[in-house]
Design an enzyme around this catalytic site. Structure first.
Site, PDB file in Angstrom:
ATOM      1  N   GLY A   1       0.784  -1.236   0.000  1.00  0.00           N
ATOM      2  CA  GLY A   1       0.000   0.000   0.000  1.00  0.00           C
ATOM      3  C   GLY A   1       0.812   1.282   0.000  1.00  0.00           C
ATOM      4  O   GLY A   1       0.265   2.356   0.202  1.00  0.00           O
TER       5      GLY A   1
ATOM      6  N   GLN B   1       1.107  -0.993  -6.912  1.00  0.00           N
ATOM      7  CA  GLN B   1       0.003  -1.280  -7.831  1.00  0.00           C
ATOM      8  C   GLN B   1       0.261  -0.587  -9.166  1.00  0.00           C
ATOM      9  O   GLN B   1      -0.039   0.592  -9.312  1.00  0.00           O
ATOM     10  CB  GLN B   1      -1.306  -0.768  -7.216  1.00  0.00           C
ATOM     11  CG  GLN B   1      -2.524  -1.004  -8.066  1.00  0.00           C
ATOM     12  CD  GLN B   1      -3.665  -0.066  -7.680  1.00  0.00           C
ATOM     13  OE1 GLN B   1      -3.496   0.832  -6.856  1.00  0.00           O
ATOM     14  NE2 GLN B   1      -4.826  -0.266  -8.278  1.00  0.00           N
TER      15      GLN B   1
ATOM     16  N   ASP C   1      -1.694  -6.199  -7.869  1.00  0.00           N
ATOM     17  CA  ASP C   1      -3.036  -5.624  -7.904  1.00  0.00           C
ATOM     18  C   ASP C   1      -3.941  -6.665  -7.257  1.00  0.00           C
ATOM     19  O   ASP C   1      -4.073  -7.783  -7.778  1.00  0.00           O
ATOM     20  CB  ASP C   1      -3.468  -5.353  -9.358  1.00  0.00           C
ATOM     21  CG  ASP C   1      -4.806  -4.633  -9.395  1.00  0.00           C
ATOM     22  OD1 ASP C   1      -5.662  -4.903  -8.526  1.00  0.00           O
ATOM     23  OD2 ASP C   1      -4.988  -3.800 -10.301  1.00  0.00           O
ATOM     24  N   VAL C   2      -4.549  -6.326  -6.130  1.00  0.00           N
ATOM     25  CA  VAL C   2      -5.304  -7.344  -5.369  1.00  0.00           C
ATOM     26  C   VAL C   2      -6.576  -7.795  -6.089  1.00  0.00           C
ATOM     27  O   VAL C   2      -7.191  -8.775  -5.691  1.00  0.00           O
ATOM     28  CB  VAL C   2      -5.637  -6.886  -3.924  1.00  0.00           C
ATOM     29  CG1 VAL C   2      -4.373  -6.681  -3.109  1.00  0.00           C
ATOM     30  CG2 VAL C   2      -6.513  -5.637  -3.914  1.00  0.00           C
TER      31      VAL C   2
ATOM     32  N   ILE D   1      -4.473  -0.939   2.030  1.00  0.00           N
ATOM     33  CA  ILE D   1      -5.032  -0.872   0.680  1.00  0.00           C
ATOM     34  C   ILE D   1      -6.525  -0.597   0.760  1.00  0.00           C
ATOM     35  O   ILE D   1      -7.238  -1.245   1.530  1.00  0.00           O
ATOM     36  CB  ILE D   1      -4.780  -2.224  -0.040  1.00  0.00           C
ATOM     37  CG1 ILE D   1      -3.298  -2.354  -0.385  1.00  0.00           C
ATOM     38  CG2 ILE D   1      -5.664  -2.375  -1.269  1.00  0.00           C
ATOM     39  CD1 ILE D   1      -2.926  -3.698  -0.983  1.00  0.00           C
TER      40      ILE D   1
ATOM     41  N   TYR E   1     -18.240   9.305   3.435  1.00  0.00           N
ATOM     42  CA  TYR E   1     -17.391   8.103   3.505  1.00  0.00           C
ATOM     43  C   TYR E   1     -18.165   6.885   2.982  1.00  0.00           C
ATOM     44  O   TYR E   1     -17.589   5.950   2.433  1.00  0.00           O
ATOM     45  CB  TYR E   1     -16.903   7.901   4.945  1.00  0.00           C
ATOM     46  CG  TYR E   1     -15.656   7.049   5.056  1.00  0.00           C
ATOM     47  CD1 TYR E   1     -14.477   7.398   4.391  1.00  0.00           C
ATOM     48  CD2 TYR E   1     -15.646   5.902   5.844  1.00  0.00           C
ATOM     49  CE1 TYR E   1     -13.339   6.618   4.502  1.00  0.00           C
ATOM     50  CE2 TYR E   1     -14.511   5.124   5.965  1.00  0.00           C
ATOM     51  CZ  TYR E   1     -13.359   5.491   5.293  1.00  0.00           C
ATOM     52  OH  TYR E   1     -12.237   4.709   5.411  1.00  0.00           O
TER      53      TYR E   1
ATOM     54  N   LYS F   1     -15.155  -0.850   5.667  1.00  0.00           N
ATOM     55  CA  LYS F   1     -14.255  -0.851   6.840  1.00  0.00           C
ATOM     56  C   LYS F   1     -14.901  -1.593   8.012  1.00  0.00           C
ATOM     57  O   LYS F   1     -14.204  -2.247   8.800  1.00  0.00           O
ATOM     58  CB  LYS F   1     -13.901   0.575   7.259  1.00  0.00           C
ATOM     59  CG  LYS F   1     -13.020   1.333   6.279  1.00  0.00           C
ATOM     60  CD  LYS F   1     -11.648   0.712   6.087  1.00  0.00           C
ATOM     61  CE  LYS F   1     -10.698   1.630   5.330  1.00  0.00           C
ATOM     62  NZ  LYS F   1      -9.474   0.948   4.879  1.00  0.00           N
TER      63      LYS F   1
ATOM     64  N   ARG G   1      -3.641  13.364   5.079  1.00  0.00           N
ATOM     65  CA  ARG G   1      -3.696  13.810   3.674  1.00  0.00           C
ATOM     66  C   ARG G   1      -2.904  12.860   2.789  1.00  0.00           C
ATOM     67  O   ARG G   1      -1.670  12.928   2.749  1.00  0.00           O
ATOM     68  CB  ARG G   1      -3.119  15.212   3.546  1.00  0.00           C
ATOM     69  CG  ARG G   1      -4.040  16.296   4.073  1.00  0.00           C
ATOM     70  CD  ARG G   1      -3.364  17.649   3.858  1.00  0.00           C
ATOM     71  NE  ARG G   1      -3.943  18.644   4.716  1.00  0.00           N
ATOM     72  CZ  ARG G   1      -4.897  19.494   4.321  1.00  0.00           C
ATOM     73  NH1 ARG G   1      -5.370  19.441   3.111  1.00  0.00           N
ATOM     74  NH2 ARG G   1      -5.368  20.385   5.162  1.00  0.00           N
ATOM     75  N   THR G   2      -3.611  11.967   2.123  1.00  0.00           N
ATOM     76  CA  THR G   2      -2.987  11.003   1.207  1.00  0.00           C
ATOM     77  C   THR G   2      -3.816  10.970  -0.075  1.00  0.00           C
ATOM     78  O   THR G   2      -4.906  11.551  -0.125  1.00  0.00           O
ATOM     79  CB  THR G   2      -3.007   9.591   1.817  1.00  0.00           C
ATOM     80  OG1 THR G   2      -4.374   9.202   2.006  1.00  0.00           O
ATOM     81  CG2 THR G   2      -2.265   9.511   3.138  1.00  0.00           C
ATOM     82  N   LEU G   3      -3.347  10.210  -1.056  1.00  0.00           N
ATOM     83  CA  LEU G   3      -4.121  10.056  -2.298  1.00  0.00           C
ATOM     84  C   LEU G   3      -5.501   9.480  -1.997  1.00  0.00           C
ATOM     85  O   LEU G   3      -6.517   9.999  -2.445  1.00  0.00           O
ATOM     86  CB  LEU G   3      -3.402   9.078  -3.234  1.00  0.00           C
ATOM     87  CG  LEU G   3      -2.320   9.608  -4.142  1.00  0.00           C
ATOM     88  CD1 LEU G   3      -1.802   8.476  -5.018  1.00  0.00           C
ATOM     89  CD2 LEU G   3      -2.851  10.754  -4.998  1.00  0.00           C
TER      90      LEU G   3
END
Ligand code: NAD
Length: 264
Positions: A14, A41, A65-66, A93, A156, A163, A193-195
Protein backbone atom coordinates in the site's frame (compact mmCIF):
# COMPACT_ATOMS: atom_id res chain seq x y z
CA UNK A 1 17.75 3.27 15.25
CA UNK A 2 16.82 0.43 17.60
CA UNK A 3 16.57 -3.33 17.27
CA UNK A 4 12.96 -4.11 18.20
CA UNK A 5 12.50 -5.81 14.81
CA UNK A 6 16.03 -7.18 14.32
CA UNK A 7 15.96 -10.47 12.41
CA UNK A 8 12.33 -9.99 11.34
CA UNK A 9 11.15 -9.90 7.74
CA UNK A 10 7.84 -8.71 6.44
CA UNK A 11 5.68 -7.37 3.66
CA UNK A 12 4.20 -3.89 3.41
CA UNK A 13 1.37 -3.42 0.89
CA UNK A 14 0.00 0.00 0.00
CA UNK A 15 2.89 2.44 -0.42
CA UNK A 16 1.86 4.82 -3.23
CA UNK A 17 4.19 7.71 -2.35
CA UNK A 18 5.98 9.37 0.58
CA UNK A 19 2.62 10.55 2.02
CA UNK A 20 1.21 7.02 2.30
CA UNK A 21 0.37 5.64 5.73
CA UNK A 22 2.18 2.44 4.68
CA UNK A 23 5.33 4.52 4.15
CA UNK A 24 5.12 5.83 7.73
CA UNK A 25 5.01 2.20 8.89
CA UNK A 26 7.83 1.15 6.56
CA UNK A 27 10.10 3.86 8.01
CA UNK A 28 9.26 2.92 11.62
CA UNK A 29 9.77 -0.82 11.07
CA UNK A 30 12.95 -0.37 9.08
CA UNK A 31 14.42 1.99 11.73
CA UNK A 32 14.05 -0.89 14.21
CA UNK A 33 15.93 -3.35 12.03
CA UNK A 34 13.14 -5.04 10.02
CA UNK A 35 13.84 -6.28 6.51
CA UNK A 36 10.97 -5.17 4.30
CA UNK A 37 9.44 -6.19 0.97
CA UNK A 38 7.11 -3.68 -0.69
CA UNK A 39 4.33 -4.12 -3.22
CA UNK A 40 3.09 -1.49 -5.66
CA UNK A 41 0.00 -1.28 -7.83
CA UNK A 42 1.03 -0.75 -11.46
CA UNK A 43 4.10 0.79 -13.06
CA UNK A 44 3.11 4.44 -12.42
CA UNK A 45 3.31 3.74 -8.67
CA UNK A 46 6.34 1.49 -9.21
CA UNK A 47 8.36 4.51 -10.36
CA UNK A 48 7.58 6.27 -7.07
CA UNK A 49 7.97 3.25 -4.82
CA UNK A 50 11.38 2.01 -6.05
CA UNK A 51 13.34 5.07 -4.80
CA UNK A 52 11.52 4.82 -1.45
CA UNK A 53 12.45 1.14 -1.25
CA UNK A 54 16.08 2.12 -1.76
CA UNK A 55 15.86 4.57 1.16
CA UNK A 56 15.05 1.68 3.53
CA UNK A 57 17.34 -0.85 1.86
CA UNK A 58 14.40 -2.90 0.60
CA UNK A 59 15.51 -5.35 -2.08
CA UNK A 60 12.13 -6.91 -2.86
CA UNK A 61 9.73 -4.58 -4.68
CA UNK A 62 6.92 -6.59 -6.23
CA UNK A 63 3.93 -5.55 -8.39
CA UNK A 64 0.52 -6.48 -7.00
CA UNK A 65 -3.04 -5.62 -7.90
CA UNK A 66 -5.30 -7.34 -5.37
CA UNK A 67 -8.10 -7.57 -7.96
CA UNK A 68 -5.89 -10.09 -9.78
CA UNK A 69 -5.40 -13.24 -7.68
CA UNK A 70 -2.53 -14.37 -9.91
CA UNK A 71 -0.53 -11.27 -8.94
CA UNK A 72 -1.35 -11.88 -5.27
CA UNK A 73 -0.12 -15.48 -5.59
CA UNK A 74 3.03 -14.23 -7.30
CA UNK A 75 3.86 -11.95 -4.34
CA UNK A 76 3.79 -14.82 -1.86
CA UNK A 77 5.62 -17.19 -4.24
CA UNK A 78 8.37 -14.58 -4.51
CA UNK A 79 8.55 -14.21 -0.71
CA UNK A 80 8.67 -17.99 -0.29
CA UNK A 81 11.45 -18.33 -2.85
CA UNK A 82 13.50 -15.39 -1.46
CA UNK A 83 12.93 -15.69 2.28
CA UNK A 84 11.12 -18.98 2.99
CA UNK A 85 9.25 -17.50 5.96
CA UNK A 86 7.91 -14.08 6.97
CA UNK A 87 7.12 -12.48 10.34
CA UNK A 88 4.71 -9.63 9.56
CA UNK A 89 2.38 -8.10 6.95
CA UNK A 90 0.84 -4.63 6.73
CA UNK A 91 -2.23 -4.31 4.48
CA UNK A 92 -2.84 -0.60 3.77
CA UNK A 93 -5.03 -0.87 0.68
CA UNK A 94 -8.43 0.62 -0.10
CA UNK A 95 -10.36 1.78 -3.13
CA UNK A 96 -13.83 3.00 -4.04
CA UNK A 97 -15.12 4.94 -7.01
CA UNK A 98 -14.69 8.62 -6.14
CA UNK A 99 -18.10 9.43 -7.58
CA UNK A 100 -19.68 7.43 -4.72
CA UNK A 101 -17.61 9.00 -1.92
CA UNK A 102 -20.08 11.87 -1.86
CA UNK A 103 -23.82 12.26 -1.60
CA UNK A 104 -25.99 9.53 -0.13
CA UNK A 105 -24.77 6.08 0.88
CA UNK A 106 -28.13 4.82 -0.36
CA UNK A 107 -27.08 5.67 -3.93
CA UNK A 108 -24.16 3.19 -3.91
CA UNK A 109 -24.27 0.97 -6.98
CA UNK A 110 -24.09 -2.82 -6.85
CA UNK A 111 -20.97 -2.76 -9.00
CA UNK A 112 -19.04 -0.28 -6.84
CA UNK A 113 -20.24 -1.91 -3.61
CA UNK A 114 -18.74 -5.25 -4.76
CA UNK A 115 -15.50 -3.69 -5.99
CA UNK A 116 -15.02 -1.61 -2.83
CA UNK A 117 -15.63 -4.67 -0.65
CA UNK A 118 -13.26 -6.83 -2.70
CA UNK A 119 -10.34 -4.38 -2.73
CA UNK A 120 -10.80 -2.75 0.68
CA UNK A 121 -12.00 -5.71 2.75
CA UNK A 122 -11.75 -9.18 1.22
CA UNK A 123 -8.21 -8.60 -0.08
CA UNK A 124 -7.04 -8.58 3.56
CA UNK A 125 -8.50 -12.07 4.08
CA UNK A 126 -6.84 -13.26 0.85
CA UNK A 127 -3.52 -11.77 1.94
CA UNK A 128 -3.83 -13.18 5.48
CA UNK A 129 -4.41 -16.71 4.22
CA UNK A 130 -1.36 -16.64 1.97
CA UNK A 131 0.83 -14.86 4.56
CA UNK A 132 -0.11 -17.28 7.35
CA UNK A 133 1.20 -20.14 5.20
CA UNK A 134 4.65 -18.50 5.41
CA UNK A 135 4.51 -17.71 9.14
CA UNK A 136 6.03 -20.88 10.56
CA UNK A 137 7.05 -19.29 13.87
CA UNK A 138 3.97 -17.18 14.51
CA UNK A 139 3.60 -13.65 13.21
CA UNK A 140 1.65 -10.42 13.14
CA UNK A 141 -0.64 -8.83 10.55
CA UNK A 142 -2.14 -5.35 10.62
CA UNK A 143 -4.70 -3.67 8.38
CA UNK A 144 -5.80 -0.03 8.26
CA UNK A 145 -9.27 1.18 9.14
CA UNK A 146 -11.10 4.43 9.92
CA UNK A 147 -13.71 5.64 12.43
CA UNK A 148 -16.25 5.77 9.59
CA UNK A 149 -16.59 2.00 10.19
CA UNK A 150 -18.44 2.52 13.47
CA UNK A 151 -19.96 6.01 13.15
CA UNK A 152 -21.35 7.85 10.16
CA UNK A 153 -18.85 10.19 8.50
CA UNK A 154 -20.34 12.35 5.73
CA UNK A 155 -19.35 11.13 2.23
CA UNK A 156 -17.39 8.10 3.51
CA UNK A 157 -20.42 6.00 2.52
CA UNK A 158 -19.65 2.55 1.08
CA UNK A 159 -16.08 2.78 2.37
CA UNK A 160 -17.46 2.93 5.92
CA UNK A 161 -19.44 -0.24 5.27
CA UNK A 162 -16.33 -1.94 3.83
CA UNK A 163 -14.26 -0.85 6.84
CA UNK A 164 -16.91 -2.26 9.20
CA UNK A 165 -16.61 -5.61 7.39
CA UNK A 166 -12.82 -5.29 7.49
CA UNK A 167 -12.91 -4.77 11.27
CA UNK A 168 -15.13 -7.85 11.64
CA UNK A 169 -12.65 -9.80 9.47
CA UNK A 170 -9.87 -8.80 11.87
CA UNK A 171 -11.75 -10.53 14.71
CA UNK A 172 -12.54 -13.67 12.68
CA UNK A 173 -8.99 -13.94 11.36
CA UNK A 174 -7.63 -13.44 14.89
CA UNK A 175 -9.70 -16.45 15.98
CA UNK A 176 -8.65 -18.50 12.93
CA UNK A 177 -4.92 -17.92 13.29
CA UNK A 178 -4.52 -17.37 17.04
CA UNK A 179 -3.81 -21.06 17.73
CA UNK A 180 -0.79 -20.73 15.39
CA UNK A 181 0.47 -17.69 17.35
CA UNK A 182 -0.37 -15.36 14.47
CA UNK A 183 -1.87 -12.07 15.66
CA UNK A 184 -4.30 -9.97 13.58
CA UNK A 185 -5.06 -6.35 14.43
CA UNK A 186 -6.16 -3.09 12.82
CA UNK A 187 -5.06 0.49 13.33
CA UNK A 188 -7.87 3.04 13.03
CA UNK A 189 -6.16 6.26 11.93
CA UNK A 190 -7.50 9.79 12.07
CA UNK A 191 -7.66 11.59 8.70
CA UNK A 192 -4.30 11.90 6.93
CA UNK A 193 -3.70 13.81 3.67
CA UNK A 194 -2.99 11.00 1.21
CA UNK A 195 -4.12 10.06 -2.30
CA UNK A 196 -6.82 7.73 -0.91
CA UNK A 197 -7.86 10.31 1.70
CA UNK A 198 -8.31 12.97 -0.98
CA UNK A 199 -10.81 10.72 -2.79
CA UNK A 200 -13.45 11.41 -0.14
CA UNK A 201 -15.48 14.51 -0.99
CA UNK A 202 -14.93 17.48 1.38
CA UNK A 203 -11.92 15.66 2.89
CA UNK A 204 -10.35 19.01 3.82
CA UNK A 205 -13.37 20.00 5.93
CA UNK A 206 -13.31 16.68 7.81
CA UNK A 207 -9.57 16.95 8.31
CA UNK A 208 -9.87 20.43 9.83
CA UNK A 209 -12.93 19.51 11.94
CA UNK A 210 -11.14 16.54 13.50
CA UNK A 211 -8.09 18.70 14.23
CA UNK A 212 -10.20 21.30 16.03
CA UNK A 213 -12.24 18.75 17.99
CA UNK A 214 -9.89 15.87 18.85
CA UNK A 215 -8.73 15.96 22.51
CA UNK A 216 -5.15 16.59 21.35
CA UNK A 217 -6.24 19.32 18.89
CA UNK A 218 -4.10 18.06 16.07
CA UNK A 219 -4.23 15.75 13.07
CA UNK A 220 -2.70 12.33 12.85
CA UNK A 221 0.70 11.91 11.17
CA UNK A 222 2.00 8.90 9.26
CA UNK A 223 4.83 8.75 11.81
CA UNK A 224 2.30 8.34 14.66
CA UNK A 225 0.51 5.59 12.76
CA UNK A 226 3.88 4.01 11.96
CA UNK A 227 4.74 3.89 15.67
CA UNK A 228 1.51 2.03 16.48
CA UNK A 229 2.01 -0.41 13.60
CA UNK A 230 5.56 -1.03 14.86
CA UNK A 231 4.23 -1.82 18.35
CA UNK A 232 1.63 -4.26 16.96
CA UNK A 233 4.21 -5.97 14.74
CA UNK A 234 6.76 -6.26 17.55
CA UNK A 235 6.96 -8.66 20.46
CA UNK A 236 5.78 -5.80 22.74
CA UNK A 237 2.26 -6.67 21.53
CA UNK A 238 2.61 -10.46 21.95
CA UNK A 239 -0.65 -10.65 23.94
CA UNK A 240 -2.69 -8.46 21.58
CA UNK A 241 -4.93 -9.82 18.82
CA UNK A 242 -8.33 -8.99 17.29
CA UNK A 243 -7.99 -5.33 18.36
CA UNK A 244 -8.95 -2.11 16.62
CA UNK A 245 -6.33 0.32 17.91
CA UNK A 246 -7.14 4.04 17.44
CA UNK A 247 -4.41 6.50 16.46
CA UNK A 248 -6.51 9.63 15.97
CA UNK A 249 -5.45 12.19 18.62
CA UNK A 250 -8.36 10.79 20.67
CA UNK A 251 -11.13 11.97 18.30
CA UNK A 252 -13.13 8.72 18.68
CA UNK A 253 -13.80 9.25 22.41
CA UNK A 254 -15.72 12.51 21.87
CA UNK A 255 -19.50 12.49 21.76
CA UNK A 256 -19.85 16.08 20.53
CA UNK A 257 -17.71 18.93 19.15
CA UNK A 258 -15.37 20.70 21.57
CA UNK A 259 -16.65 23.67 23.60
CA UNK A 260 -14.18 25.88 21.66
CA UNK A 261 -15.99 24.85 18.46
CA UNK A 262 -19.46 25.32 19.94
CA UNK A 263 -18.65 28.79 21.31
CA UNK A 264 -16.85 30.02 18.16
P1 NAD B 1 -2.65 5.88 -0.25
O1 NAD B 1 -3.39 6.36 -1.45
O2 NAD B 1 -1.29 6.40 -0.03
O3 NAD B 1 -2.62 4.29 -0.20
C1 NAD B 1 -3.66 3.50 -0.69
C2 NAD B 1 -3.00 2.33 -1.37
O4 NAD B 1 -3.98 1.37 -1.82
C3 NAD B 1 -2.20 2.76 -2.61
O5 NAD B 1 -0.87 2.33 -2.46
C4 NAD B 1 -2.89 2.03 -3.75
O6 NAD B 1 -1.99 1.63 -4.75
C5 NAD B 1 -3.45 0.82 -2.99
N1 NAD B 1 -4.48 0.13 -3.78
C6 NAD B 1 -5.70 0.58 -4.15
N2 NAD B 1 -6.30 -0.35 -4.94
C7 NAD B 1 -5.44 -1.39 -5.03
C8 NAD B 1 -5.46 -2.63 -5.72
N3 NAD B 1 -6.50 -3.01 -6.49
N4 NAD B 1 -4.39 -3.47 -5.59
C9 NAD B 1 -3.33 -3.12 -4.85
N5 NAD B 1 -3.24 -1.95 -4.19
C10 NAD B 1 -4.28 -1.10 -4.29
O7 NAD B 1 -3.62 6.26 0.98
P2 NAD B 1 -3.55 5.91 2.54
O8 NAD B 1 -4.44 6.92 3.16
O9 NAD B 1 -2.16 5.76 2.99
O10 NAD B 1 -4.33 4.52 2.59
C11 NAD B 1 -3.80 3.36 3.22
C12 NAD B 1 -4.88 2.71 4.07
O11 NAD B 1 -5.16 3.54 5.20
C13 NAD B 1 -6.22 2.49 3.37
O12 NAD B 1 -6.77 1.25 3.78
C14 NAD B 1 -7.06 3.63 3.90
O13 NAD B 1 -8.47 3.36 3.86
C15 NAD B 1 -6.55 3.67 5.32
N6 NAD B 1 -6.87 4.88 6.08
C16 NAD B 1 -6.60 6.11 5.58
C17 NAD B 1 -6.91 7.25 6.30
C18 NAD B 1 -6.65 8.63 5.73
O14 NAD B 1 -7.23 9.60 6.24
N7 NAD B 1 -5.79 8.78 4.75
C19 NAD B 1 -7.48 7.14 7.57
C20 NAD B 1 -7.74 5.86 8.09
C21 NAD B 1 -7.43 4.75 7.32
Amino acid sequence: MGDLMAGKRGLIMGVANHNSIAWGAAKALSAQGAEIALTYQGEAFGRRVRPLAEEIGSRLVIPCDVEDTASLDQVFETLKAEWGTIDFVLHAIAFSDKSELKGLYADTTRENFSRTMLISCFSFTEVAKRAAALMHNGGSMVTMTYGGAVRVMPNYNVMGVAKAALEASVRYLAADFGPRNIRINAVSAGPVRTLAGAGVSDARLMFNFQRRNAPMRRNTTIEEVGGAVLYLMSELANGVTGEIHYVDSGYNVMSMPSLDELKA
